[in-house]
Design a protein around this motif. Structure first.
Motif, PDB file in Angstrom:
ATOM      1  N   TRP A   1       0.819  -1.182   0.036  1.00  0.00           N
ATOM      2  CA  TRP A   1       0.105  -0.141   0.047  1.00  0.00           C
ATOM      3  C   TRP A   1       0.680   1.122   0.012  1.00  0.00           C
ATOM      4  O   TRP A   1       0.471   2.209  -0.746  1.00  0.00           O
ATOM      5  CB  TRP A   1      -0.857  -0.178   1.293  1.00  0.00           C
ATOM      6  CG  TRP A   1      -1.879   1.122   1.234  1.00  0.00           C
ATOM      7  CD1 TRP A   1      -2.871   1.344   0.568  1.00  0.00           C
ATOM      8  CD2 TRP A   1      -1.465   2.519   1.792  1.00  0.00           C
ATOM      9  NE1 TRP A   1      -3.641   2.615   0.639  1.00  0.00           N
ATOM     10  CE2 TRP A   1      -2.654   3.436   1.284  1.00  0.00           C
ATOM     11  CE3 TRP A   1      -0.725   3.118   2.457  1.00  0.00           C
ATOM     12  CZ2 TRP A   1      -2.747   4.646   1.817  1.00  0.00           C
ATOM     13  CZ3 TRP A   1      -0.585   4.552   2.725  1.00  0.00           C
ATOM     14  CH2 TRP A   1      -1.769   5.241   2.574  1.00  0.00           C
ATOM     15  N   LYS A   2       2.063   1.224   0.825  1.00  0.00           N
ATOM     16  CA  LYS A   2       2.804   2.433   0.851  1.00  0.00           C
ATOM     17  C   LYS A   2       3.383   2.730  -0.567  1.00  0.00           C
ATOM     18  O   LYS A   2       3.410   3.862  -0.950  1.00  0.00           O
ATOM     19  CB  LYS A   2       3.954   2.171   1.865  1.00  0.00           C
ATOM     20  CG  LYS A   2       3.686   2.124   3.349  1.00  0.00           C
ATOM     21  CD  LYS A   2       4.806   1.688   4.079  1.00  0.00           C
ATOM     22  CE  LYS A   2       4.362   1.320   5.594  1.00  0.00           C
ATOM     23  NZ  LYS A   2       5.502   0.551   6.208  1.00  0.00           N
ATOM     24  N   LEU A   3       3.719   1.641  -1.173  1.00  0.00           N
ATOM     25  CA  LEU A   3       4.458   2.065  -2.476  1.00  0.00           C
ATOM     26  C   LEU A   3       3.518   2.374  -3.604  1.00  0.00           C
ATOM     27  O   LEU A   3       3.829   2.936  -4.347  1.00  0.00           O
ATOM     28  CB  LEU A   3       5.404   0.690  -2.851  1.00  0.00           C
ATOM     29  CG  LEU A   3       6.458   0.455  -2.028  1.00  0.00           C
ATOM     30  CD1 LEU A   3       6.964  -0.982  -2.358  1.00  0.00           C
ATOM     31  CD2 LEU A   3       7.467   1.446  -2.087  1.00  0.00           C
ATOM     32  N   ASP A   4       2.214   1.738  -3.533  1.00  0.00           N
ATOM     33  CA  ASP A   4       1.041   2.105  -4.480  1.00  0.00           C
ATOM     34  C   ASP A   4       0.481   3.395  -4.280  1.00  0.00           C
ATOM     35  O   ASP A   4       0.154   4.077  -5.170  1.00  0.00           O
ATOM     36  CB  ASP A   4      -0.017   0.987  -4.348  1.00  0.00           C
ATOM     37  CG  ASP A   4       0.621  -0.585  -4.873  1.00  0.00           C
ATOM     38  OD1 ASP A   4       1.455  -0.430  -5.547  1.00  0.00           O
ATOM     39  OD2 ASP A   4      -0.184  -1.209  -4.680  1.00  0.00           O
ATOM     40  N   ASN A   5       0.805   4.017  -3.036  1.00  0.00           N
ATOM     41  CA  ASN A   5       0.326   5.314  -2.748  1.00  0.00           C
ATOM     42  C   ASN A   5       1.130   5.933  -2.034  1.00  0.00           C
ATOM     43  O   ASN A   5       0.896   6.783  -0.947  1.00  0.00           O
ATOM     44  CB  ASN A   5      -1.012   5.033  -1.672  1.00  0.00           C
ATOM     45  CG  ASN A   5      -2.034   4.178  -2.164  1.00  0.00           C
ATOM     46  OD1 ASN A   5      -2.999   4.670  -2.899  1.00  0.00           O
ATOM     47  ND2 ASN A   5      -2.112   2.828  -1.797  1.00  0.00           N
ATOM     48  N   TRP A   6       2.405   6.248  -2.841  1.00  0.00           N
ATOM     49  CA  TRP A   6       3.651   6.790  -2.186  1.00  0.00           C
ATOM     50  C   TRP A   6       3.429   8.327  -1.485  1.00  0.00           C
ATOM     51  O   TRP A   6       3.777   8.737  -0.574  1.00  0.00           O
ATOM     52  CB  TRP A   6       4.652   6.675  -3.078  1.00  0.00           C
ATOM     53  CG  TRP A   6       5.951   7.118  -2.272  1.00  0.00           C
ATOM     54  CD1 TRP A   6       6.617   8.315  -2.661  1.00  0.00           C
ATOM     55  CD2 TRP A   6       6.721   6.438  -1.128  1.00  0.00           C
ATOM     56  NE1 TRP A   6       7.845   8.424  -1.814  1.00  0.00           N
ATOM     57  CE2 TRP A   6       7.765   7.329  -0.933  1.00  0.00           C
ATOM     58  CE3 TRP A   6       6.273   5.365  -0.581  1.00  0.00           C
ATOM     59  CZ2 TRP A   6       8.631   6.975   0.046  1.00  0.00           C
ATOM     60  CZ3 TRP A   6       7.429   4.912   0.478  1.00  0.00           C
ATOM     61  CH2 TRP A   6       8.564   5.716   0.612  1.00  0.00           C
ATOM     62  N   GLU A   7       2.797   9.045  -2.617  1.00  0.00           N
ATOM     63  CA  GLU A   7       2.647  10.296  -2.295  1.00  0.00           C
ATOM     64  C   GLU A   7       1.676  10.505  -1.141  1.00  0.00           C
ATOM     65  O   GLU A   7       1.943  11.293  -0.187  1.00  0.00           O
ATOM     66  CB  GLU A   7       2.114  11.341  -3.613  1.00  0.00           C
ATOM     67  CG  GLU A   7       3.156  11.270  -4.570  1.00  0.00           C
ATOM     68  CD  GLU A   7       4.424  12.002  -4.316  1.00  0.00           C
ATOM     69  OE1 GLU A   7       4.294  12.810  -3.275  1.00  0.00           O
ATOM     70  OE2 GLU A   7       5.360  11.367  -4.572  1.00  0.00           O
TER      71      GLU A   7
END
Length: 172
Positions: free
Chosen positions: A124-130
């Motif tokens: 999730w962090k990487l897919d929603n980085w911003e």
């Protein structure tokens, strides 16, 4: 534990190693995603138990005379003066010294470390980085007393050398 030339007989308690299986199973039993680390379900129902398990494990070690190093972010906890006060008072009542080590990192370095780790809980962090990094404050550290080590890519002193120096400071 052996760290360079420093030998210590301390327990190293990593939050993820101690609690990951429990956290994943609990999230599933509550109808959530086992890799969730960002929703209200995790933040309000699971995370407090995860950190409680870590802290109680640390105190169990301390009760039998084994010092402990706790590896976990503690971001919300260190931002809460009441939590810090309860911890320091509980420790002081038992003659236990507390040393907080703040690991400084920037978003670019953090992303590289997270990508390298390749953990499902980081998807999730990487897919929603911003969105993820907008909720972080990488520019400041907690107001409580602490030692800072620099974990940014290209830091002037290696993390291993900083860790050795930090342990020397704590042990003296």
């Amino acid at each position: 534990m052996l760290l360079g030339e420093i030998v210590i007989g301390w327990a190293f308690l990593d939050k993820d190693s101690l609690t990951r299986a429990m956290v994943e199973r609990l999230l599933i039993s509550l109808g959530g995603d086992p890799h969730d680390r960002h929703t209200e379900l995790y933040l309000s129902e699971v995370r407090p138990l995860e950190y409680r398990c870590l802290m109680e494990t640390a105190f169990d070690n301390l009760k039998v005379g084994t010092s402990a190093i706790l590896s976990a972010p503690f971001i919300a906890e260190l931002a809460d003066p009441d939590w810090v006060s309860r911890l320091t008072n509980r420790c002081a009542a038992r003659g236990i010294d507390v040393a907080v080590v703040w690991v400084r990192c920037d978003a670019e370095s953090m992303r590289e470390y997270i990508e390298f780790r390749g953990a499902a809980r980081d998807a999730w962090k990487l897919d929603n980085w911003e969105s993820y990094v907008s909720g972080l404050n990488t520019a400041s550290s907690p107001s409580t007393a602490h030692i800072t080590v620099d974990n940014r890519l290209g830091a002037a002193i290696s993390l291993a050398d900083q860790t050795r120096e930090t342990l020397k400071r704590i042990l003296t």
